[in-house]
Design a protein around this motif. Structure first.
Motif, PDB file in Angstrom:
ATOM      1  N   ASN A 165       0.829  -1.207   0.000  1.00  0.00           N
ATOM      2  CA  ASN A 165       0.000   0.000   0.000  1.00  0.00           C
ATOM      3  C   ASN A 165       0.867   1.263   0.000  1.00  0.00           C
ATOM      4  O   ASN A 165       0.605   2.212  -0.746  1.00  0.00           O
ATOM      5  CB  ASN A 165      -0.901   0.059   1.256  1.00  0.00           C
ATOM      6  CG  ASN A 165      -2.045  -0.942   1.245  1.00  0.00           C
ATOM      7  OD1 ASN A 165      -2.553  -1.313   2.295  1.00  0.00           O
ATOM      8  ND2 ASN A 165      -2.452  -1.397   0.064  1.00  0.00           N
ATOM      9  N   VAL A 166       1.895   1.251   0.847  1.00  0.00           N
ATOM     10  CA  VAL A 166       2.753   2.442   0.954  1.00  0.00           C
ATOM     11  C   VAL A 166       3.519   2.654  -0.346  1.00  0.00           C
ATOM     12  O   VAL A 166       3.612   3.782  -0.846  1.00  0.00           O
ATOM     13  CB  VAL A 166       3.718   2.323   2.166  1.00  0.00           C
ATOM     14  CG1 VAL A 166       4.675   3.514   2.190  1.00  0.00           C
ATOM     15  CG2 VAL A 166       2.942   2.257   3.479  1.00  0.00           C
ATOM     16  N   ALA A 167       4.030   1.578  -0.937  1.00  0.00           N
ATOM     17  CA  ALA A 167       4.765   1.701  -2.201  1.00  0.00           C
ATOM     18  C   ALA A 167       3.859   2.301  -3.278  1.00  0.00           C
ATOM     19  O   ALA A 167       4.276   3.167  -4.055  1.00  0.00           O
ATOM     20  CB  ALA A 167       5.295   0.338  -2.631  1.00  0.00           C
ATOM     21  N   ARG A 168       2.623   1.838  -3.314  1.00  0.00           N
ATOM     22  CA  ARG A 168       1.653   2.362  -4.280  1.00  0.00           C
ATOM     23  C   ARG A 168       1.453   3.862  -4.089  1.00  0.00           C
ATOM     24  O   ARG A 168       1.446   4.627  -5.051  1.00  0.00           O
ATOM     25  CB  ARG A 168       0.325   1.615  -4.072  1.00  0.00           C
ATOM     26  CG  ARG A 168      -0.840   2.125  -4.886  1.00  0.00           C
ATOM     27  CD  ARG A 168      -2.122   1.416  -4.396  1.00  0.00           C
ATOM     28  NE  ARG A 168      -3.314   2.061  -4.916  1.00  0.00           N
ATOM     29  CZ  ARG A 168      -3.860   1.750  -6.075  1.00  0.00           C
ATOM     30  NH1 ARG A 168      -3.331   0.795  -6.810  1.00  0.00           N
ATOM     31  NH2 ARG A 168      -4.935   2.378  -6.489  1.00  0.00           N
ATOM     32  N   ALA A 169       1.323   4.263  -2.814  1.00  0.00           N
ATOM     33  CA  ALA A 169       1.125   5.686  -2.512  1.00  0.00           C
ATOM     34  C   ALA A 169       2.361   6.496  -2.904  1.00  0.00           C
ATOM     35  O   ALA A 169       2.240   7.615  -3.407  1.00  0.00           O
ATOM     36  CB  ALA A 169       0.816   5.877  -1.024  1.00  0.00           C
ATOM     37  N   VAL A 170       3.535   5.944  -2.680  1.00  0.00           N
ATOM     38  CA  VAL A 170       4.768   6.667  -2.986  1.00  0.00           C
ATOM     39  C   VAL A 170       4.899   6.879  -4.491  1.00  0.00           C
ATOM     40  O   VAL A 170       5.278   7.959  -4.944  1.00  0.00           O
ATOM     41  CB  VAL A 170       6.005   5.925  -2.420  1.00  0.00           C
ATOM     42  CG1 VAL A 170       7.304   6.547  -2.942  1.00  0.00           C
ATOM     43  CG2 VAL A 170       5.990   5.965  -0.895  1.00  0.00           C
ATOM     44  N   LEU A 171       4.543   5.890  -5.293  1.00  0.00           N
ATOM     45  CA  LEU A 171       4.600   6.063  -6.751  1.00  0.00           C
ATOM     46  C   LEU A 171       3.553   7.088  -7.200  1.00  0.00           C
ATOM     47  O   LEU A 171       3.829   7.954  -8.019  1.00  0.00           O
ATOM     48  CB  LEU A 171       4.385   4.737  -7.489  1.00  0.00           C
ATOM     49  CG  LEU A 171       4.476   4.842  -9.014  1.00  0.00           C
ATOM     50  CD1 LEU A 171       5.902   5.174  -9.436  1.00  0.00           C
ATOM     51  CD2 LEU A 171       3.999   3.571  -9.705  1.00  0.00           C
ATOM     52  N   GLY A 172       2.341   6.938  -6.652  1.00  0.00           N
ATOM     53  CA  GLY A 172       1.312   7.945  -6.921  1.00  0.00           C
ATOM     54  C   GLY A 172       0.728   7.935  -8.317  1.00  0.00           C
ATOM     55  O   GLY A 172       0.116   8.911  -8.747  1.00  0.00           O
ATOM     56  N   GLU A 173       0.963   6.873  -9.070  1.00  0.00           N
ATOM     57  CA  GLU A 173       0.312   6.734 -10.382  1.00  0.00           C
ATOM     58  C   GLU A 173       0.145   5.251 -10.689  1.00  0.00           C
ATOM     59  O   GLU A 173       0.620   4.402  -9.930  1.00  0.00           O
ATOM     60  CB  GLU A 173       1.140   7.428 -11.467  1.00  0.00           C
ATOM     61  CG  GLU A 173       2.525   6.811 -11.675  1.00  0.00           C
ATOM     62  CD  GLU A 173       3.308   7.537 -12.775  1.00  0.00           C
ATOM     63  OE1 GLU A 173       3.328   8.771 -12.766  1.00  0.00           O
ATOM     64  OE2 GLU A 173       3.884   6.842 -13.627  1.00  0.00           O
ATOM     65  N   GLU A 174      -0.525   4.941 -11.749  1.00  0.00           N
ATOM     66  CA  GLU A 174      -0.783   3.550 -12.104  1.00  0.00           C
ATOM     67  C   GLU A 174       0.543   2.801 -12.316  1.00  0.00           C
ATOM     68  O   GLU A 174       1.459   3.331 -12.941  1.00  0.00           O
ATOM     69  CB  GLU A 174      -1.627   3.491 -13.370  1.00  0.00           C
ATOM     70  CG  GLU A 174      -2.437   2.207 -13.477  1.00  0.00           C
ATOM     71  CD  GLU A 174      -3.180   2.138 -14.810  1.00  0.00           C
ATOM     72  OE1 GLU A 174      -3.123   1.061 -15.434  1.00  0.00           O
ATOM     73  OE2 GLU A 174      -3.788   3.151 -15.207  1.00  0.00           O
ATOM     74  N   ILE A 175       0.619   1.598 -11.773  1.00  0.00           N
ATOM     75  CA  ILE A 175       1.880   0.854 -11.829  1.00  0.00           C
ATOM     76  C   ILE A 175       1.926  -0.012 -13.088  1.00  0.00           C
ATOM     77  O   ILE A 175       0.968  -0.707 -13.409  1.00  0.00           O
ATOM     78  CB  ILE A 175       2.021  -0.056 -10.586  1.00  0.00           C
ATOM     79  CG1 ILE A 175       1.764   0.750  -9.299  1.00  0.00           C
ATOM     80  CG2 ILE A 175       3.402  -0.707 -10.537  1.00  0.00           C
ATOM     81  CD1 ILE A 175       1.563  -0.113  -8.070  1.00  0.00           C
TER      82      ILE A 175
END
Lengths: 219, 304
Positions: free
Chosen positions: A30-40
């Protein structure tokens, strides 16, 4: 240990088999997703210690990917997250490291977003579903993500910290904890702020527009 | 610092007021959390609903854990129950089947309620569902029993531990069996004193039980320890309801469990360095299901 509620004994509702290998792993994702802040687009995950040794039987890979997809620790979809990721065109690569230098349950996550943006994150699952993020990009830090957290990347110039704190204060957001760390370059810096309440989109934009601020991440 | 809670105190309050343990525990929760009673009750109802889902899912044929080490134990035992006259009584066999089923749901990345932990999550729902069936207890009585179980678990967690890494399996399956025994005895009409006697009788039997998971997974021997933990809880409740007392009171059994847990070496506390985890068969299994071997799962997606 002092127990304050019956629901610390009966509960939480969770997806098994182990809070550290599942719930904690989901939160790191979840945190990694938030840090990227865009679609992976692409996720390269390296597992250490017990994560590397037992990820298959514990489904730690599925839990991390579920977290990247934005699921929570009690989502029954965790089990199927790898298929879901594949269907969404998210490429996942899992690597194993034999090093013992980190906490037994540690994962490195490198994400590439649709725009080509790349981020790196190192997180450990430290028991009972709690996590500790120890590195984001070039910054060593210590982040539990228990409280709403704001990460502001900025140039090492006087006045930036004050202006960020000012915007938060003007909007009634109380800062519970704050740390400022230098990266490995000469003038990059990061501010980690734990706040008592969640920061709104408007405040986020206002901070991002401040001079010398290079990026803002909300967790 | 707040004084630690004890079982004897819970019983004393219930006896003075002539009420059930669950009422004392529910009221305490209201005070501690400053939450409305109905709201607390509703949360517990939600948890019971998840427990029931996991009970149902656990007895389906074809279940299999992620590693493949465990799977259909619950289903096999219920099928056996349909055909055979079980040696140990149909109640305990059914409860054992249900407990294994829920534990397998956990091991296959399904949704469960930790009670008190994920590794011991099968015991309490299995025992309560079985007692409810046999006594015709209402849904409300089951929710009440969950409060009783939780209250006992709170004392154990405060005085000793409910984590295998700290106290061995006695702290996980032992605590769950103890909590289930107290709740079962009370649900079946036992007095608060009889109920905590059931808990003491159950927990005494787990003292010294080590946490030695094969290959570090919550599967072997955890799933079957859930089964036997459920059966012990039912027998302990029966014994207490028959008027048998534990000579050692539950508070002191819990204290003993803490001392035994502290004395256990780390190799027997969830580290998989000794006990069943270090047997030749366990080492074989470990090699076979090692992390490097992903079988045919998601070919092309994962490059290990």
């Amino acid at each position: 240990m002092s127990v304050r509620s019956v629901f610390e004994i009966i509960g939480p509702v969770m997806v098994g088999p182990s809070s550290s290998h599942t719930a904690g792993a989901v939160r790191i994702g979840n945190v990694a997703r938030a840090v990227l802040g865009e679609e992976i687009r692409r996720a390269e995950i390296t597992l250490y210690g017990s994560f590397a040794k037992t990820y298959k039987g514990h489904g730690t890979d599925r839990a991390l990917v579920a977290g990247l997809l934005g699921m929570s620790g009690d989502d029954p979809g965790i089990k199927d997250s790898l298929n879901r990721a594949a269907a969404l065109g998210l490429e996942v690569q899992i690597g194993l490291a034999r090093g013992e230098e980190f906490h037994p349950n540690t994962a490195d996550i490198e994400l590439t977003g649709v725009s080509g943006k790349r981020i790196f994150l190192r997180g450990s699952s430290v028991g009972g579903g709690n996590i500790l993020i120890t590195r984001i990009n070039q910054y060593d830090l210590s982040l539990t993500a228990h409280e709403p957290t704001l990460i502001v990347e900025h140039l090492d110039r006087p006045g930036v910290v004050g202006r960020v704190a000012g915007i938060l204060g003007d909007n009634g957001i109380n800062i519970a904890e704050m740390r400022v760390t230098r990266g490995n370059l000469t003038e990059d810096k990061i501010m980690v702020l734990e706040t008592d309440n969640q920061v709104s989109d408007e405040i986020l934009v206002a901070i991002a527009r401040l001079p010398n601020v290079t990026a803002v991440i909300r967790i | 610092m707040r004084r630690k809670n004890t079982i004897s105190e819970l019983v004393a309050v219930a006896e003075t007021r002539g009420c059930s343990l669950w009422q004392v525990i529910l009221e305490k929760e209201e005070r501690l959390q400053g939450r409305d009673r109905k709201d607390i009750w509703r949360t517990m109802e939600k948890y019971w609903a998840v427990m029931k889902e996991s009970l149902d899912a656990g007895l389906q044929p074809g279940n299999r854990s992620l590693s493949g080490l465990v799977g259909e134990e619950g289903f096999l035992l219920t099928r056996y129950l349909e055909k055979a006259k079980p040696l140990s009584g149909s109640g305990s066999v059914l409860a054992a089947a249900r407990a294994m089923g829920v534990a397998v749901v956990n091991a296959s990345q399904g949704r469960i309620v930790a009670a008190p932990t994920a590794g011991s999550c099968g015991i309490l729902p299995a025992v309560l569902a079985t007692v409810a069936e046999r006594t015709g207890a209402s849904e409300e009585a089951v929710i009440g029993a969950l409060f009783t179980a939780a209250g006992v678990g709170m004392v154990i967690d405060e005085q000793a531990s409910t984590a295998g890494a700290k106290g061995g399996c006695q702290a996980e399956c032992g605590s769950a069996s103890c909590m289930a025994a107290v709740a079962a005895a009370e649900m079946a009409g036992g007095t608060p004193r009889q109920a905590v006697n059931a808990g003491a009788l159950a927990l005494k039997n787990f003292l010294g039980l080590v946490c030695d998971p094969v290959a570090g997974l919550v599967e072997v021997p955890c799933v079957k320890r859930n089964a036997i933990g459920a059966a012990v809880a039912l027998l302990a409740a029966d014994m207490a309801l028959a008027g048998i007392e534990s000579k050692i009171p539950l508070d002191e059994v819990i204290q003993a469990m803490k001392e035994v847990g502290d004395a256990l070496p780390d190799s027997l506390k969830e580290t998989s360095l000794a006990g069943l985890a270090a047997t030749p068969t366990a080492r074989e299994i470990e090699k076979r299901i090692g992390a490097g071997d992903r079988g045919n799962n998601h070919p092309g997606l994962l490059k290990v």
